[in-house]
Enzyme design. Structure first.
Site, short mmCIF file in Angstrom:
data_model
loop_
_atom_site.label_atom_id
_atom_site.label_comp_id
_atom_site.label_asym_id
_atom_site.label_seq_id
_atom_site.Cartn_x
_atom_site.Cartn_y
_atom_site.Cartn_z
N GLU A 136 0.82 -1.24 0.00
CA GLU A 136 0.00 0.00 0.00
C GLU A 136 0.84 1.28 0.00
OE1 GLU A 136 -1.61 -2.84 0.32
OE2 GLU A 136 -3.58 -2.00 -0.05
N TYR A 191 3.45 1.98 1.93
CA TYR A 191 4.03 2.36 3.22
C TYR A 191 5.56 2.13 3.19
CZ TYR A 191 -0.66 2.91 5.21
OH TYR A 191 -1.93 3.34 5.46
N ARG A 217 2.61 -8.72 4.17
CA ARG A 217 1.66 -8.13 3.23
C ARG A 217 2.47 -7.55 2.08
NH1 ARG A 217 -3.16 -4.99 4.54
NH2 ARG A 217 -4.17 -4.59 2.54
N HIS A 230 -1.52 3.97 -1.67
CA HIS A 230 -2.58 4.93 -1.31
C HIS A 230 -2.61 6.13 -2.24
CE1 HIS A 230 -4.09 2.72 1.96
NE2 HIS A 230 -3.10 2.95 2.80
N GLU A 231 -1.48 6.45 -2.87
CA GLU A 231 -1.47 7.61 -3.77
C GLU A 231 -1.92 7.23 -5.18
OE1 GLU A 231 2.73 7.52 -2.79
OE2 GLU A 231 3.18 8.24 -4.80
N CYS A 246 -21.56 -5.71 3.14
CA CYS A 246 -20.73 -4.51 3.02
C CYS A 246 -20.93 -4.00 1.61
CB CYS A 246 -19.26 -4.82 3.27
SG CYS A 246 -18.21 -3.45 2.78
N GLN A 305 -18.49 4.99 3.87
CA GLN A 305 -19.07 6.17 4.53
C GLN A 305 -18.88 6.20 6.04
OE1 GLN A 305 -22.68 6.24 1.60
NE2 GLN A 305 -23.03 7.78 3.15
P1 NAP Z 1 -27.75 17.42 -1.16
O1 NAP Z 1 -26.47 16.72 -0.99
O2 NAP Z 1 -28.25 18.28 -0.08
O3 NAP Z 1 -27.60 18.29 -2.49
C1 NAP Z 1 -28.59 19.12 -2.96
C2 NAP Z 1 -28.07 19.95 -4.13
O4 NAP Z 1 -29.10 20.80 -4.54
C3 NAP Z 1 -26.88 20.79 -3.78
O5 NAP Z 1 -25.96 20.70 -4.84
C4 NAP Z 1 -27.46 22.21 -3.68
O6 NAP Z 1 -26.44 23.03 -4.16
C5 NAP Z 1 -28.68 22.15 -4.57
N1 NAP Z 1 -29.80 22.95 -4.09
C6 NAP Z 1 -30.26 23.08 -2.83
N2 NAP Z 1 -31.33 23.88 -2.79
C7 NAP Z 1 -31.57 24.25 -4.05
C8 NAP Z 1 -32.55 25.08 -4.66
N3 NAP Z 1 -33.51 25.68 -3.94
N4 NAP Z 1 -32.49 25.27 -5.99
C9 NAP Z 1 -31.54 24.68 -6.73
N5 NAP Z 1 -30.58 23.89 -6.22
C10 NAP Z 1 -30.60 23.68 -4.89
O7 NAP Z 1 -28.92 16.42 -1.49
P2 NAP Z 1 -29.01 15.21 -2.49
O8 NAP Z 1 -28.04 15.28 -3.59
O9 NAP Z 1 -30.44 15.20 -2.83
O10 NAP Z 1 -28.65 13.99 -1.60
C11 NAP Z 1 -29.45 13.65 -0.47
C12 NAP Z 1 -28.63 12.93 0.57
O11 NAP Z 1 -28.24 11.65 0.08
C13 NAP Z 1 -27.36 13.69 0.89
O12 NAP Z 1 -27.11 13.65 2.26
C14 NAP Z 1 -26.31 12.90 0.17
O13 NAP Z 1 -25.07 12.97 0.84
C15 NAP Z 1 -26.86 11.50 0.18
N6 NAP Z 1 -26.31 10.79 -0.95
C16 NAP Z 1 -25.07 10.29 -0.84
C17 NAP Z 1 -24.49 9.67 -1.89
C18 NAP Z 1 -23.11 9.10 -1.78
O14 NAP Z 1 -22.56 8.65 -2.73
N7 NAP Z 1 -22.51 9.09 -0.63
C19 NAP Z 1 -25.16 9.54 -3.08
C20 NAP Z 1 -26.45 10.05 -3.18
C21 NAP Z 1 -27.01 10.70 -2.10
P3 NAP Z 1 -26.52 24.62 -4.25
O15 NAP Z 1 -27.30 25.03 -3.03
O16 NAP Z 1 -25.11 25.05 -4.25
O17 NAP Z 1 -27.19 24.90 -5.52
FE1 SF4 Z 2 -18.76 -1.56 4.14
FE2 SF4 Z 2 -17.66 0.51 5.43
FE3 SF4 Z 2 -19.84 0.89 3.96
FE4 SF4 Z 2 -19.96 -0.54 6.23
S1 SF4 Z 2 -19.48 1.64 6.03
S2 SF4 Z 2 -20.93 -1.03 4.28
S3 SF4 Z 2 -17.99 -1.53 6.22
S4 SF4 Z 2 -17.82 0.22 3.26
#
Ligand code: NAP
Ligand code: SF4
Length: 676
Positions: free
Chosen positions: A166, A168, A216, A254-255, A336, A341
């Site tokens: 990795e 290291y 490893r 890691h890089e 998993c 996250q």
């Molecule tokens: P979000 O992360 O809160 O994003 C909403 C987007 O809409 C932002 O880009 C915001 O940017 C824009 N926005 C907010 N109010 C607005 C308005 N009145 N008019 C126009 N644009 C507006 O919400 P989301 O994308 O719906 O996701 C929901 C949740 O699911 C989040 O917590 C997200 O982290 C999670 N999620 C996570 C993943 C992942 O891969 N980890 C994938 C999908 C969803 P601006 O305000 O700058 O315009």
């Molecule tokens: Fe897998 Fe980590 Fe996501 Fe749990 S948080 S599902 S262990 S990647």
């Protein structure tokens, strides 16, 4: 022996000891050791020992201060430290488990001013340039590692894992990318591999014969000028001759700019790399990365890719993975989904690791499922992640639980997420929700509107009604070519070739990924995924970067991804995965624009301006616009129920839509159910 997974459940005889099956729990840095709550650390490992894994490897323990991943990283320096680790090993042994301690010297990856390395070559992922070690300095590192191994033995560990991959410290000596030395520790490959071999010999001398030494070894570095395959084989043979018991696989530094463990990486994507070493050494070889079900593990072993499999994060998701597989209850293994996250994103933010699907991980002493002394009749409304996990956990505690949803299947928004190419693992999460609802006896009422009247007679109600899309109030948004992300992902909207996506949160990124893609997802097509990211064969190119570099498929559409904030798009995505989403969209030519004002949508397209002064009026000539502007809570039933006098709680997106994701939803659901 399990009939279903005969290769997994074959014992492995190491001569002086036998491993009861072919599953290793790979090392994970959880930040638990740094809490100094040794009872909590012990319970984390003991729970996994009770779950049947043959051998576990701890998170990395520093051999000295300069080698710690960060200043203050856990080490094994004093008799007091040894006594603390003994609490862990005693608890594991009492649970019929075996545990090895990983010795991790970070070298130039150490996040501190005292870091050291073979040469003063700064890493791209740390601001601190390493100090080049002199002969005396190298001897000190070897001696510290050997002494740490001896202390690990004194602390009752069954073995150590020497972290040689990795990117290291040890890995940094092996390649000319980081080793520019001209003395006996640099230059020829014999010289560059002197350090790992010397370390193994000195560790073996310190611990005697009957102690497991896992080395490893980086089988594919995924960096320019990485090790060649011949060098990997030469090193592996020398590692065996020096006294190692087992060789474990490391994939990518890691890089490296190639994802190696994220959810979009195909399952067992690198088992073929380990397979190249099979037959070239006579000690057991372990493979790893993106192995997350008994079926995948069995296939990897049955096809001769390795003698054993290493899984790490799957043991956060479900500590009882192995016993459930042995009992033929594979469907009940919490999957998993490789999202990072709650595990790696936490580790790298200095928080305690846990798991999105299992908030009890690393909280074993705090979140305990116990039979209730006062069983209640509980209604849970909403079968998304928060509702399902509240229902299942409450049922596990002995409550009589009824789960309602107006949809025809459980999972809520996870059913949208699973449509995204690269998020196929979410299918397994919904399947697991269904399996657990059945296994715990929750009464499921789908396609059922939960009304205030229907809630009469319950002792407790949990509202998990989720979210509805936010109305961005843009002039022209009622035109037929403007769609909600829900209609796009459930397939009811058909889109043209040029699309603007409004909102660049997690969902805006996901929808853009969905729109630029067509055909089979590379996540379920290993050769396509390797071509897309530029992964080659280490027998052809050193380090395993392909000669052609990344060759992405042509995008299916021209996509604009927009946000009002002027910051870099995707800045708030996961710490360890955001770069992958940004790179994937860049490869597909998605145009990312920040600081945008949405003026109107007309038959010409989307009219935007930029900045607070609304400058540079521009028309994006798109066929369709997709709204991904976030969500607001759906609380109507909750508000109505408050009048009834029945105890009612609200969780998940219905409680708080901002920043909500499945991690927070599941965590809230499980915690509430345990408190009922
Ligand atoms: P979000 O992360 O809160 O994003 C909403 C987007 O809409 C932002 O880009 C915001 O940017 C824009 N926005 C907010 N109010 C607005 C308005 N009145 N008019 C126009 N644009 C507006 O919400 P989301 O994308 O719906 O996701 C929901 C949740 O699911 C989040 O917590 C997200 O982290 C999670 N999620 C996570 C993943 C992942 O891969 N980890 C994938 C999908 C969803 P601006 O305000 O700058 O315009
Ligand atoms: Fe897998 Fe980590 Fe996501 Fe749990 S948080 S599902 S262990 S990647």
């Amino acid at each position: 022996m399990s009939v279903t997974y005969p290769h997994i459940f074959r014992p492995l005889d190491l001569g002086f000891t036998t491993l009861k099956n072919r599953v290793l729990m790979g090392s994970m840095h959880t930040n638990l050791e740094e809490t100094k709550d040794w009872n909590r650390v012990a319970e984390f490992y003991a729970e996994r020992a009770r779950g049947g894994v043959a051998l576990m490897v701890t998170g990395g323990i520093a051999p000295n201060h300069e080698g710690g991943v960060f200043p203050g990283a856990a080490g094994l320096y004093t008799e007091e430290d040894v006594a603390h680790h003994k609490i862990v090993t005693d608890r594991v042994h009492a649970s019929d488990g075996k545990i090895a301690m990983q010795i991790l010297h970070a070298g130039r990856y150490a996040y501190g001013p005292d870091c050291v390395g073979p040469s003063a070559v700064k890493s791209p992922i740390s601001p601190f340039p390493p100090k080049e070690l002199d002969e005396e300095g190298i001897e000190k590192q070897i001696s510290d590692i050997a002494q740490t191994a001896r202390r690990a033995q004194e602390a009752g560990y069954d073995g150590v894992e020497i972290m040689g991959s990795e990117g290291y410290f040890i890995n940094q000596f092996l390649v000319t990318h980081t080793n520019k030395r001209t003395d006996r520790w640099g230059g020829s490959y014999e010289n560059r591999m002197r350090l790992p071999i010397e370390i193994i010999k000195r560790v073996r001398a310190a611990v005697g014969d009957d102690f497991i030494i896992i080395y490893r070894l980086s089988m594919i570095d995924l960096i320019p000028n990485g090790s060649t395959h011949e060098e990997v084989v030469q090193l592996a043979q020398a590692v065996e001759a020096a006294g190692a018991t087992i060789i474990n696989t490391g994939i990518g530094w890691h890089e490296a700019r190639i994802p190696t463990i994220a959810t979009s990486v195909p399952r067992a994507a690198f088992a073929w790399v380990t397979k190249k070493l099979m037959g070239k050494v006579s000690i057991p070889v372990i493979t790893s990365n993106r192995i997350n079900t008994p079926e995948v593990a069995e296939d990897v072993l049955a096809t001769g890719c390795a003698d054993m499999v290493s899984m790490a994060r799957p043991f956060l998701a479900d500590p009882h993975f192995v016993v459930k597989a042995a009992a033929g209850k594979s469907a009940e293994i919490a999957p998993c989904i490789a999202c990072n996250q709650a595990c790696l994103d936490h580790t790298f933010s200095g928080k305690i690791s846990s798991c999105l699907v299992n908030p009890k991980a690393c909280f074993e002493t705090e979140l305990v499922v116990k039979p209730t002394s006062s069983p209640k009749k509980v209604a849970v409304v909403g079968a998304g992640p928060a509702g399902v996990m509240a229902a299942v956990t409450a049922a596990q505690c002995g409550h009589a639980v009824h789960l309602y949803d107006r949809a025809d299947r459980v999972g809520g928004q996870i059913n949208l997420a699973k449509q995204i190419p690269g998020k196929e693992e979410f299918h397994g999460l919904v399947d697991w929700f269904e399996a657990m609802i059945q296994a715990t006896g929750v009464s499921l009422h789908l396609q059922t509107e939960a009304t205030v009247e229907a809630m009469a007679g319950f002792d407790h109600i949990i509202i998990a009604t989720g979210v509805v899309p936010r109305d961005p109030e843009i002039s022209g948004q009622d035109r037929p070519n403007v769609h909600s992300y829900i209609d796009v992902l459930n397939g009811s909207a058909q889109l043209g070739k040029r699309v603007a996506v409004i909102g660049a949160g997690g969902i805006g990124f996901d929808v853009s990924e969905f729109l630029v893609h067509e055909g089979t997802s590379p996540t379920i097509d290993l050769p396509a995924w390797m071509a897309e990211w530029g992964v080659g064969d280490p027998e052809i190119t050193a380090g395993g970067l392909s000669e052609a570099g990344p060759v992405p498929h042509a995008p299916a559409r021209e996509v604009y991804l927009l946000q009002r904030k002027s910051e870099k798009l995707g800045k708030r995505l996961g710490k360890t995965t955001g770069w992958i989403h940004r790179s994937a969209l860049k490869m597909k030519g998605v145009k990312m624009m920040g600081g945008v004002n949405y003026e109107a949508i007309s038959d010409k397209g989307l009219h935007i301006t930029f900045g607070p002064a609304r400058e540079t009026p521009t028309v994006l000539e798109v066929d369709d616009v997709v709204l991904c502007a976030g969500q607001v809570s759906e609380r109507r039933l909750f508000e109505a129920l408050k009048e009834t006098g029945i105890p009612v709680d609200i969780i998940g997106g219905a409680h708080l839509a901002a920043e909500l994701d499945a991690k927070a939803a599941i965590n809230q659901g499980v915690r509430l159910a345990l408190e009922l």
